[in-house]
Structure formats: C-alpha cells, structure tokens
Scaffold this active site. Structure first.
Site, PDB file in Angstrom:
ATOM      1  CG  HIS A  97      93.263  28.149   6.712  1.00 12.33           C
ATOM      2  ND1 HIS A  97      91.953  27.742   6.846  1.00 12.33           N
ATOM      3  CD2 HIS A  97      93.677  28.485   7.963  1.00 12.33           C
ATOM      4  CE1 HIS A  97      91.602  27.834   8.123  1.00 12.33           C
ATOM      5  NE2 HIS A  97      92.624  28.276   8.819  1.00 12.33           N
ATOM      6  CE  LYS A 126      89.631   0.837  15.787  1.00 12.74           C
ATOM      7  NZ  LYS A 126      88.181   0.565  15.785  1.00 12.74           N
ATOM      8  NE  ARG A 173      93.351  23.645  10.962  1.00 16.47           N
ATOM      9  CZ  ARG A 173      93.524  24.805  11.589  1.00 16.47           C
ATOM     10  NH1 ARG A 173      94.086  24.846  12.776  1.00 16.47           N
ATOM     11  NH2 ARG A 173      93.124  25.930  11.029  1.00 16.47           N
ATOM     12  NE  ARG A 206      92.625  31.433  16.261  1.00 14.20           N
ATOM     13  CZ  ARG A 206      93.190  31.349  17.446  1.00 14.20           C
ATOM     14  NH1 ARG A 206      92.780  32.075  18.429  1.00 14.20           N
ATOM     15  NH2 ARG A 206      94.187  30.521  17.652  1.00 14.20           N
ATOM     16  CB  THR A 207      89.916  26.846  12.273  1.00 10.91           C
ATOM     17  OG1 THR A 207      90.871  27.883  12.058  1.00 10.91           O
ATOM     18  CG2 THR A 207      89.304  26.454  10.953  1.00 10.91           C
TER      19      THR A 207
HETATM   20  C1  NCD Z   1      96.113  29.691  11.244  1.00  9.57           C
HETATM   21  C2  NCD Z   1      96.269  28.268  10.767  1.00  9.57           C
HETATM   22  O1  NCD Z   1      95.858  27.333  11.435  1.00  9.57           O
HETATM   23  O2  NCD Z   1      96.795  28.146   9.671  1.00  9.57           O
HETATM   24  N1  NCD Z   1      95.249  29.805  12.322  1.00  9.57           N
HETATM   25  C3  NCD Z   1      93.906  29.879  12.088  1.00  9.57           C
HETATM   26  O3  NCD Z   1      93.340  29.114  11.339  1.00  9.57           O
HETATM   27  N2  NCD Z   1      93.227  30.866  12.702  1.00  9.57           N
HETATM   28  C4  NCD Z   1      97.384  30.383  11.432  1.00  9.57           C
HETATM   29  C5  NCD Z   1      98.458  29.749  12.243  1.00  9.57           C
HETATM   30  O4  NCD Z   1      98.310  28.682  12.794  1.00  9.57           O
HETATM   31  O5  NCD Z   1      99.510  30.398  12.336  1.00  9.57           O
END
Ligand code: NCD
Length: 333
Positions: A153, A104, A125, A74-75
């Site tokens: 997040h 590297k 991320r 999703r993100t």
């Molecule tokens: C979350 C994350 O990656 O922290 N998911 C997300 O971003 N939609 C929650 C999770 O992974 O449990």
C-alpha cells in the site's frame, strides 16, 4: 504479432511511471514526493499547516479513475479529493467487484487497457496481491496501487513517512514500533520497504531501528525482515507491547486484518490482543507519536484521541497532500 506490439509498446513506456510497489521507489523519488507534498499541504489541509483547503489548477483537464474491488473509505476519497484539489476530474467505481465487467469475466489486463482510453491516471484497490500490477500491464496510463490484498500500500506508506517527517522533524535516527497484524497488514509492509529504500546504502541505515510487536502467528513476513537486516537495520521482535512502548519514537499501530483470516474463529483468537488506552500511552515517551492508518476497530480507545501525541487524524489530511504529489508526478505535471 503487429497488434501485440502496439499493445505492449505504450505499456513499456509507462511502466516506470506506475506506482505499484514501495520497493520500486528510489531515495530521490521518496524525497521528491515529500517535498512536493509539503508544498501542497496548505492546499489540502487546515490542521497543523493552517491551510486554506482550496484548489490549484495543476491537473486541469486530466481525469483520475478510481477502481476499487475492496472496501475503502479514506483511500478512495483521499485520491478523489487530491485530484479535485489539483483541479482535475474523477470517475469512480467503488464496487468493481460486483458492478463492473469483471462480473462478465473481463480480465484485469483488458480493464486496464479500456479505462486507459478514458482516464489519464488510475488508482486501484483489489483483494489479491499482484492484481494491480496485472491491470497495469494492460494500462497505457499510469497506475497507482491503492492496496493489493495483504501485499503493499505504497501511498499509505508514503503518507506515514511524510507524517513522521512533519511531526518528528526527521526521517532518520528514530525507533519505530509496528504493532498489530504484521503478517497481513499491507501498511506496515509498505512502511518497512520505504524506510529501507530511503536509507539504502548508508553506513548506519539512517539510524532507523524497528521493533515489531505482534503475536507469533501474525509476525512480519521473513523476507521483509531479511531485507531490513541485510540493509543494516536493528530489529527487535516481541509479543509484549508494554515491554517496549517506553523506548520508541513512533508507534505505528494497525488493525487485526479480519478479512484475511480463514474463519471468524481464527480471527477471534487475536481480536483485541493489543489495545492502546490512556494508561498505555502514559508509558510512552513524551515526544513519541502514535500513528494508525484507520479504520480502527478496538485497538485504540477513543479516549486516546485527545492525547497530543495521537496523529491519526492529521495523517488523513497529510494523505491528501501526499496523493496530490503522487498524482502530479505520475501525470508529469
Ligand atoms: C488500511 C488498508 O486499507 O490497508 N487502511 C487505509 O488504507 N487507510 C488499513 C486497514 O484496512 O487496516
């Protein structure tokens, strides 16, 4: 010395323009992002807003780079569709951990500096807390934290607040239960920090009460609790979901964060500790809402999806609008 000064100067100018930690946002910024996201909802969404799912031209000519060192569905897609609906372009690597120059030995600082020569904004991320801030030190374009290990997040937290506002019609005077792995879950961490910042300085802390539902070993970090308490929020900690579910307006459920445990055996002690079923929802308020950032494993039964109080798919749509707002702000559009 001269070259260092050149490297540092732009980074300092852009420091304020990063979105690294939820606690860095002011109430005014949170409110402005909500307003802007609301405006983008008809562009990003179809669901409740009855929108057209189209695109605008606000970010025409701008490029977003998505750098993901940790799994995501999703993100990353949410950031990418947000950029495309803004009329911008995207360059992307979803396997930075094993197909990038990190292999590297390139530092995050250098990666930030290099990507800045090609993109206008970066969403990243990474499995380590603090890593996104490290890349941002080298970057000379705005950097967004799309999840740094168990840390923070902020964009998910913002879209969760946005969903609460859309669904409850308010962001004050409600009780929220956070359920699941509150120790390792970066989403509940972000939600706490944002709600605290939103009501900072108000006499009654906005009337936002917190109920934390987790096994003792997966409890919310003490420093987050202490900050909420110092800000005047009422807090309850419990291991018993049934005892509290009937009293809350928002149920913010999360997954047990398997990848943060030392061993599979350790994880299995907590897997399935809370499962939301139609029977559990029968005890919840009629006008409560159920949130989940997804992915779910076993903590919400599929039969709950048809419950009108389940908002986790609407959350995804709201997330695109919120990320459009975030990207537009960071790009100064
Ligand atoms: C979350 C994350 O990656 O922290 N998911 C997300 O971003 N939609 C929650 C999770 O992974 O449990």
């Amino acid at each position: 010395v001269l070259s260092l000064a050149i490297v540092r100067e732009p980074a300092i100018i852009f420091e304020m323009k990063n979105l690294l930690y939820s606690k860095d946002l002011t109430r005014e910024e949170i409110e402005a992002l909500m307003e802007r996201a609301k405006g983008y909802l008809p562009v990003a969404g179809r669901g409740a807003s009855g929108g057209a799912r189209t695109k605008v031209r606000d970010a025409e000519g701008k490029i977003l780079a998505t750098l993901f060192y940790e799994p995501s569905t999703r993100t990353r897609f949410s950031f990418e569709s947000a950029m495309k609906r803004l009329g911008g372009d995207v360059i992307s690597n979803s396997h930075m951990d094993y197909t990038s120059s990190a292999k590297k030995g390139e530092t995050l600082y250098d990666t930030g500096r290099v990507i800045s020569q090609m993109a206008d904004v970066i969403a990243m991320r990474h499995p380590e807390k603090g890593s996104v801030a490290e890349l941002a030190l080298g970057a000379v374009v705005p950097v967004v934290n799309a999840g740094d290990g168990p840390g923070d997040h902020p964009t998910q937290g913002l879209l969760d607040l946005f969903t609460i506002q859309q669904e409850l019609g308010r962001l004050d005077n409600f009780t929220i239960a956070m359920v699941g792995d509150l120790k390792n879950g970066r989403v509940p961490h972000a939600e706490c920090e944002l709600l605290r910042k939103l009501h900072e300085g108000k006499d009654d802390a906005g009337g936002v009460r917190f109920v934390f539902v987790a096994p003792a070993a997966l409890a919310m970090p003490r420093e987050i609790l202490a900050a909420l308490e110092a800000a005047g929020h009422e807090i309850v900690e419990t291991e018993d979901l049934d005892a509290v579910i009937g009293e809350v307006d928002v149920i913010a459920d999360t997954r047990i964060q398997k990848e943060r445990f030392e061993s599979e055996e350790d994880y299995l002690k907590y897997k399935g500790v809370y499962v939301i079923t139609p029977d559990v929802m029968a005890q919840a308020k009629e006008d409560a809402i159920l949130l989940h950032p997804l992915p779910r494993v076993d903590e919400i039964e599929v039969a709950v999806d048809e419950d009108p109080r389940a908002k986790y798919f609407q959350q995804v749509e709201n997330g695109v609008a919120m990320r459009m707002a975030i990207l537009a702000e960071l790009l100064g559009l």
